[in-house]
Design a protein around this motif. Structure first.
Motif, PDB file in Angstrom:
ATOM      1  N   ARG A 199       0.881  -1.174   0.000  1.00 26.74           N
ATOM      2  CA  ARG A 199       0.000   0.000   0.000  1.00 26.74           C
ATOM      3  C   ARG A 199       0.915   1.219   0.000  1.00 26.74           C
ATOM      4  O   ARG A 199       1.797   1.340   0.847  1.00 26.74           O
ATOM      5  N   PHE A 200       0.696   2.102  -0.976  1.00 23.99           N
ATOM      6  CA  PHE A 200       1.508   3.300  -1.096  1.00 23.99           C
ATOM      7  C   PHE A 200       0.688   4.525  -0.697  1.00 23.99           C
ATOM      8  O   PHE A 200      -0.475   4.647  -1.073  1.00 23.99           O
ATOM      9  N   VAL A 201       1.315   5.432   0.045  1.00 24.94           N
ATOM     10  CA  VAL A 201       0.651   6.651   0.520  1.00 24.94           C
ATOM     11  C   VAL A 201       1.523   7.849   0.153  1.00 24.94           C
ATOM     12  O   VAL A 201       2.757   7.785   0.251  1.00 24.94           O
ATOM     13  N   ASP A 202       0.877   8.943  -0.252  1.00 25.97           N
ATOM     14  CA  ASP A 202       1.612  10.153  -0.617  1.00 25.97           C
ATOM     15  C   ASP A 202       1.821  11.062   0.594  1.00 25.97           C
ATOM     16  O   ASP A 202       1.420  10.723   1.715  1.00 25.97           O
TER      17      ASP A 202
ATOM     18  N   THR B  61       5.198   6.712   2.029  1.00 30.42           N
ATOM     19  CA  THR B  61       5.258   5.520   2.879  1.00 30.42           C
ATOM     20  C   THR B  61       4.718   4.320   2.123  1.00 30.42           C
ATOM     21  O   THR B  61       3.857   4.440   1.259  1.00 30.42           O
ATOM     22  N   ALA B  62       5.250   3.152   2.490  1.00 37.21           N
ATOM     23  CA  ALA B  62       4.807   1.895   1.910  1.00 37.21           C
ATOM     24  C   ALA B  62       4.559   0.906   3.046  1.00 37.21           C
ATOM     25  O   ALA B  62       5.362   0.810   3.974  1.00 37.21           O
TER      26      ALA B  62
ATOM     27  N   ALA C  78       4.500   0.708   8.520  1.00 32.09           N
ATOM     28  CA  ALA C  78       4.821   1.414   7.276  1.00 32.09           C
ATOM     29  C   ALA C  78       6.304   1.777   7.243  1.00 32.09           C
ATOM     30  O   ALA C  78       6.932   2.021   8.282  1.00 32.09           O
ATOM     31  N   VAL C  79       6.849   1.804   6.036  1.00 29.90           N
ATOM     32  CA  VAL C  79       8.242   2.177   5.802  1.00 29.90           C
ATOM     33  C   VAL C  79       8.240   3.532   5.108  1.00 29.90           C
ATOM     34  O   VAL C  79       7.518   3.729   4.130  1.00 29.90           O
ATOM     35  N   GLU C  80       9.045   4.465   5.613  1.00 33.42           N
ATOM     36  CA  GLU C  80       9.180   5.766   4.960  1.00 33.42           C
ATOM     37  C   GLU C  80      10.212   5.675   3.841  1.00 33.42           C
ATOM     38  O   GLU C  80      11.278   5.099   4.028  1.00 33.42           O
ATOM     39  N   LEU C  81       9.861   6.242   2.695  1.00 33.72           N
ATOM     40  CA  LEU C  81      10.755   6.253   1.543  1.00 33.72           C
ATOM     41  C   LEU C  81      11.307   7.669   1.401  1.00 33.72           C
ATOM     42  O   LEU C  81      10.602   8.572   0.961  1.00 33.72           O
TER      43      LEU C  81
END
Length: 69
Positions: A9-12, A50-51, A63-66
């Motif tokens: 799941r990707f979040v902006d 975040t993913a 979640a992992v921060e990119l």
């Protein structure tokens, strides 16, 4: 036989879930995490902040921060 499904799941930056870029389906968490490790810079460049790895649609880990830089 139905195999387990692992996705992302990707979040902006505004907290919205993104439908693009699309996430591949994986049969195990290791492959899903390896894929993220190889593509996170590209994803960050596409606006992903975040993913979260999902197993059968449910969060399987925090979640992992990119972040680039």
């Amino acid at each position: 036989m139905i195999r387990p499904q692992w996705t992302w799941r990707f979040v902006d930056g505004e907290g919205r879930e993104l439908t693009e870029p699309a996430t591949p389906l994986f049969t195990n968490q290791y492959d899903a995490e390896q894929w993220l490790g190889e593509t996170w810079r590209t994803l960050a460049g596409q606006g992903v902040v975040t993913a979260t790895v999902l197993h059968e649609g449910e969060a399987a880990a925090p979640a992992v921060e990119l972040r680039v830089g």
